[in-house]
Design an enzyme around this catalytic site. Sequence first.
Site, PDB file in Angstrom:
ATOM      1  NE  ARG A  80      27.451  41.669  29.625  1.00  0.00           N
ATOM      2  CZ  ARG A  80      26.253  41.938  29.112  1.00  0.00           C
ATOM      3  NH1 ARG A  80      26.157  42.511  27.912  1.00  0.00           N
ATOM      4  NH2 ARG A  80      25.165  41.644  29.764  1.00  0.00           N
ATOM      5  CD  GLU A  86      25.905  51.404  26.449  1.00  0.00           C
ATOM      6  OE1 GLU A  86      25.245  50.351  26.387  1.00  0.00           O
ATOM      7  OE2 GLU A  86      26.706  51.636  27.361  1.00  0.00           O
ATOM      8  CE  LYS A 138      24.455  44.103  33.008  1.00  0.00           C
ATOM      9  NZ  LYS A 138      23.835  45.369  32.670  1.00  0.00           N
TER      10      LYS A 138
HETATM   11  N1  PLP Z   1      24.014  48.757  27.752  1.00  0.00           N
HETATM   12  C1  PLP Z   1      23.973  48.870  29.085  1.00  0.00           C
HETATM   13  C2  PLP Z   1      24.602  50.044  29.722  1.00  0.00           C
HETATM   14  C3  PLP Z   1      23.341  47.867  29.842  1.00  0.00           C
HETATM   15  O1  PLP Z   1      23.270  47.972  31.168  1.00  0.00           O
HETATM   16  C4  PLP Z   1      22.774  46.762  29.187  1.00  0.00           C
HETATM   17  C5  PLP Z   1      22.154  45.688  29.960  1.00  0.00           C
HETATM   18  O2  PLP Z   1      22.733  44.686  30.248  1.00  0.00           O
HETATM   19  C6  PLP Z   1      22.839  46.701  27.785  1.00  0.00           C
HETATM   20  C7  PLP Z   1      23.471  47.718  27.113  1.00  0.00           C
HETATM   21  C8  PLP Z   1      22.275  45.543  27.055  1.00  0.00           C
HETATM   22  O3  PLP Z   1      23.062  44.406  27.168  1.00  0.00           O
HETATM   23  P1  PLP Z   1      22.437  42.961  27.053  1.00  0.00           P
HETATM   24  O4  PLP Z   1      21.730  42.908  25.744  1.00  0.00           O
HETATM   25  O5  PLP Z   1      23.592  42.038  27.091  1.00  0.00           O
HETATM   26  O6  PLP Z   1      21.513  42.811  28.195  1.00  0.00           O
HETATM   27  C1  COI Z   2      19.807  44.422  31.584  1.00  0.00           C
HETATM   28  O1  COI Z   2      19.343  44.741  30.508  1.00  0.00           O
HETATM   29  O2  COI Z   2      19.824  43.271  31.994  1.00  0.00           O
HETATM   30  C2  COI Z   2      20.412  45.416  32.459  1.00  0.00           C
HETATM   31  O3  COI Z   2      21.208  45.050  33.257  1.00  0.00           O
HETATM   32  C3  COI Z   2      19.993  46.798  32.294  1.00  0.00           C
HETATM   33  C4  COI Z   2      19.635  47.521  33.547  1.00  0.00           C
HETATM   34  C5  COI Z   2      18.454  47.004  34.268  1.00  0.00           C
HETATM   35  C6  COI Z   2      20.800  47.818  34.389  1.00  0.00           C
END
Ligand code: PLP
Ligand code: COI
Length: 339
Positions: A80, A219, A183
């Site tokens: 990612r 989201e 991200k």
């Molecule tokens: N959506 C957003 C906007 C986020 O910042 C995050 C955090 O990383 C997620 C979803 C969840 O992603 P992940 O499960 O890969 O941490």
């Molecule tokens: C995460 O879930 O790791 C995120 O980055 C979410 C947030 C703290 C920005």
Amino acid sequence: MKNIDWKNLTFGYVKTDCNIRCYFKDGKWGPIETSTSETIDIHIAATCLHYGQEAFEGMKAYRGKDNKVRLFRWEENWLRLQRSAEGILMQSVPKEIFKEAISKAVELNQEYIPPYGTGGSLYLRPLLIGTGAKVGVSPADEYLFMVFVTPVGPYFKEGFKPVKMQLIRDFDRAAPQGTGSIKVGGNYAASLRAGQRAQKEGFATAIFADAKTKTYIDEAGPANFFGIRDGKYITPDSESILPSITNMSLRELAADMGLIVERRHVALDELGTFEEAGACGTAAVISPIGMVQDRDNGTVYQYSKDGEAGPWCKKLYARLTGIQYGEEEDKFGWCTVLF
Ligand code: PLP
Ligand code: COI
């Protein structure tokens, strides 16, 4: 082991012993360095400061029942970060550098990994920034990749108790063909006003509707949304949301546990039909959603009557965290034991 009140950790910053840095300069990545400083010295015209050339990741290291320390699906975070780098024309970080940097950051700060049973974990924050000086809008030719770590507890203060969320339509965090699926820092800047207003109005965070039609769920703040209905795990597909690694894992677990998985546009109208709802992400793990209130018309959707998470949220949470903490068989091969 450091003298930290592990059980009362929040999702905040705790200073650790060191962080990891690697510089891209003159067309190549330099050595992986360890620093005890919490600050960086960068050029006043660095592109990260002016034009948002910044991307980050969020991952966790877990101290298991067997005292081993595990990372969860770290390659997905690397992939990612690659996509994020490509998306805003940054130099991408080679896989070996990523792996060595995250491993070192955990190993050198291992005394900050919360003990098994406290519910805490060590949060890893890899970040990539454009450090080269530019005044015209163009990508930098120098980059800095860093990893810092910090021990954390639950993202939402409720922990695994149901949270309240606010459905909004008057702010967008990302445009359909913009940067929502990677991200990058700009998405979070764009989400701040909605998030802070939701909190002031008594909610954990805001649920964004899709920017273009305002008819679908995008989201749930910094996490993906899912709903459970009629034996189905239903989660939004949208070009403006972050493909969550937690959600990807929950879809596999849900299917494994006999739920039918649907990943598709989820109409706002469906909010009234779910038996359970949740927000998922590395930081949020699974945060069960107790209720959603529509800010525009006041409609309240209730998912928890007794202040408890629903049965599927509980089962999915137990399975996911069981794998992460080495309590359950890792049958999908998601964990990497660091030491
Ligand atoms: N959506 C957003 C906007 C986020 O910042 C995050 C955090 O990383 C997620 C979803 C969840 O992603 P992940 O499960 O890969 O941490
Ligand atoms: C995460 O879930 O790791 C995120 O980055 C979410 C947030 C703290 C920005």
